[in-house]
Design a protein around this motif. Structure first.
Motif, PDB file in Angstrom:
ATOM      1  N   PHE A   1      -1.050  28.392 -10.054  1.00  0.00           N
ATOM      2  CA  PHE A   1      -0.232  27.888 -11.176  1.00  0.00           C
ATOM      3  C   PHE A   1       1.288  28.198 -10.704  1.00  0.00           C
ATOM      4  CE2 PHE A   1      -4.170  29.010 -13.310  1.00  0.00           C
ATOM      5  CZ  PHE A   1      -4.477  27.893 -14.171  1.00  0.00           C
TER       6      PHE A   1
ATOM      7  N   TRP B   1       3.615  24.869 -16.921  1.00  0.00           N
ATOM      8  CA  TRP B   1       2.621  25.183 -15.951  1.00  0.00           C
ATOM      9  C   TRP B   1       2.092  24.229 -15.347  1.00  0.00           C
ATOM     10  CZ3 TRP B   1       2.728  29.987 -13.467  1.00  0.00           C
ATOM     11  CH2 TRP B   1       3.222  30.934 -13.943  1.00  0.00           C
TER      12      TRP B   1
ATOM     13  N   TYR C   1      -1.088  23.187 -12.444  1.00  0.00           N
ATOM     14  CA  TYR C   1      -2.181  23.478 -11.655  1.00  0.00           C
ATOM     15  C   TYR C   1      -2.741  22.690 -10.833  1.00  0.00           C
ATOM     16  CZ  TYR C   1      -6.797  25.299 -10.311  1.00  0.00           C
ATOM     17  OH  TYR C   1      -8.045  25.953  -9.764  1.00  0.00           O
TER      18      TYR C   1
END
Length: 413
Positions: free
Chosen positions: A15, A69, A71
């Motif tokens: 992340f 965030w 990913y």
């Protein structure tokens, strides 16, 4: 896509947290639609196409502080902070408007939102935004992070037979364009003299109109000299007159606007609207048996206690008083501690200390401190609820210091 590691605010395994750019518009829009369940039916109802909605959000990425965030380059969670201004007891303060707090369900439980909120609070502190407002999708979540309820929305329903009788006024209502300068000026004047009201810039007005359909109507009340003194924003659907916003600067405009609403008597069965004054409207009607429903609306959080106190318009300046606020704030460490407050003439002095045994000590968490200084709940009420720890004699002093006016906040972002 960002490749320079220095552009990442934080890295946690796979992340990575970073600011969103215009290149992230599609992912930004996708997460908003998923999290807030904006369907194609909703878009069609407002008359917007999906592409128009997406492009309309572009100014947020340009003008707002948006962090998320990612990913594996896929947006997982995000938060948006608008730079705004709000009237705090006739003192115009910088305000951080928090919105767009969202996470895809597969990434929940990893602390992503918590870390984003902490970064947003730090950003607002660095930007000099001494207070933050938000509309909560979860009151417990935001209380956990230091926000507290500071305003109410009172929804009212008035039957056509309960509409007020016509009051004689010298002016008249005129329907205007939504961007009419007179309408904007009335709100500017109103917000400058009403505690809690937001000072709307272009971004705020864009957010205000964003989800309105084509049948929204605006009308301005002018006095006999054609001076704008109030306005009404509304629409009519299925025999119901819906009030989006009703603002007036004096009693004449108040009567003139309700005369205009009552003139629709033959067209509608009832009038529905929202009142943000914090006071029920029933008393103002001859037939007071109207239906009113009260619910909490916006929350606020003081971001910088010392700066907020220095700018706060305390009602009296007690020259011989040293007041000590002990604030508990687990997230914004600069707010955690004792703040010694006293007055030198008209000047408020506020200094942070570590003296937890100081005289005239008033202890509370940041949530309670916010709702108390905003005037939503009075010191005595908060003391009786166990939200304030102090000697009883201090309550009379606090009641003298804090203005008695509930916030008026009618915006949404």
């Amino acid at each position: 896509m960002v490749k320079d590691i220095e552009k990442f605010i934080e890295v946690y395994g796979d992340f990575k947290m970073r600011k969103l750019t215009e290149d992230d518009l599609e992912q930004f829009n996708g997460l908003l639609r998923y999290a807030f369940q904006i369907t194609m039916e909703d878009l069609l109802h407002t008359g917007w196409t999906e592409n128009q909605i997406m492009q309309a959000k572009m100014p947020i990425l340009k003008n707002g502080y948006v962090i998320g965030w990612f990913y594996h380059d896929k947006l997982a969670s995000m938060i948006v902070v608008y730079s705004m201004k709000v009237n705090i007891h006739d003192n115009i303060c910088k305000m951080g408007g928090v919105t767009g707090v969202a996470t895809y369900p597969e990434y929940t439980g990893k602390g992503l939102i918590h870390s984003l909120i902490k970064h947003a609070i730090m950003h607002m502190y660095q930007e000099g935004q001494s207070i933050s407002f938000l509309y909560p999708y979860s009151i417990p979540l935001y209380r956990k992070h230091g926000w507290e309820i500071i305003s109410d929305k009172i929804t009212f329903t008035i039957k056509d037979t309960q509409l007020p009788k016509k009051e004689p006024v010298e002016g008249m209502m005129e329907r205007v364009d939504l961007e009419c300068e007179d309408l904007l000026n009335v709100h500017d004047y109103f917000s400058m003299q009403r505690h809690g009201a937001m000072i709307r810039d272009k971004l705020a007005w864009d957010e205000y109109w964003r989800w309105d359909s084509d049948d929204i109507i605006a009308a301005v009340y002018y006095n006999k000299n054609h001076k704008p003194l109030g306005y009404l924003i509304y629409y009519i659907r299925n025999d119901i007159f819906y009030i989006k916003e009703l603002i007036y600067l004096n009693t004449e405009a108040h009567h003139g606007i309700w005369n205009y609403i009552s003139a629709h008597y033959s067209m509608v069965k009832e009038v529905k609207g929202n009142n943000y004054s914090g006071e029920p409207m029933a008393f103002l009607f001859e037939d007071s048996e109207i239906v009113e429903k009260i619910e909490p609306y916006f929350m606020a959080r003081i971001i910088d206690v010392q700066e907020f106190i220095l700018r706060y318009p305390f009602l009296v300046k007690l020259q011989k008083l040293n007041l000590n606020f002990k604030i508990n704030d687990s997230i914004a460490k600069w707010n955690n501690g004792v703040f010694n407050v006293y007055w030198n003439g008209e000047e408020t002095i506020c200094q942070k200390t570590n003296d937890i045994r100081a005289a005239n000590l008033v202890e509370m968490d940041i949530q309670t401190f916010t709702t108390m200084l905003m005037g939503y709940k009075r010191p005595t009420f908060l003391y009786e609820c166990g939200r304030i720890q102090t000697e009883y004699y201090m309550l009379r002093i606090l009641e003298q210091l804090i203005p008695v006016e509930k916030p008026y906040f009618s915006d949404y972002f």
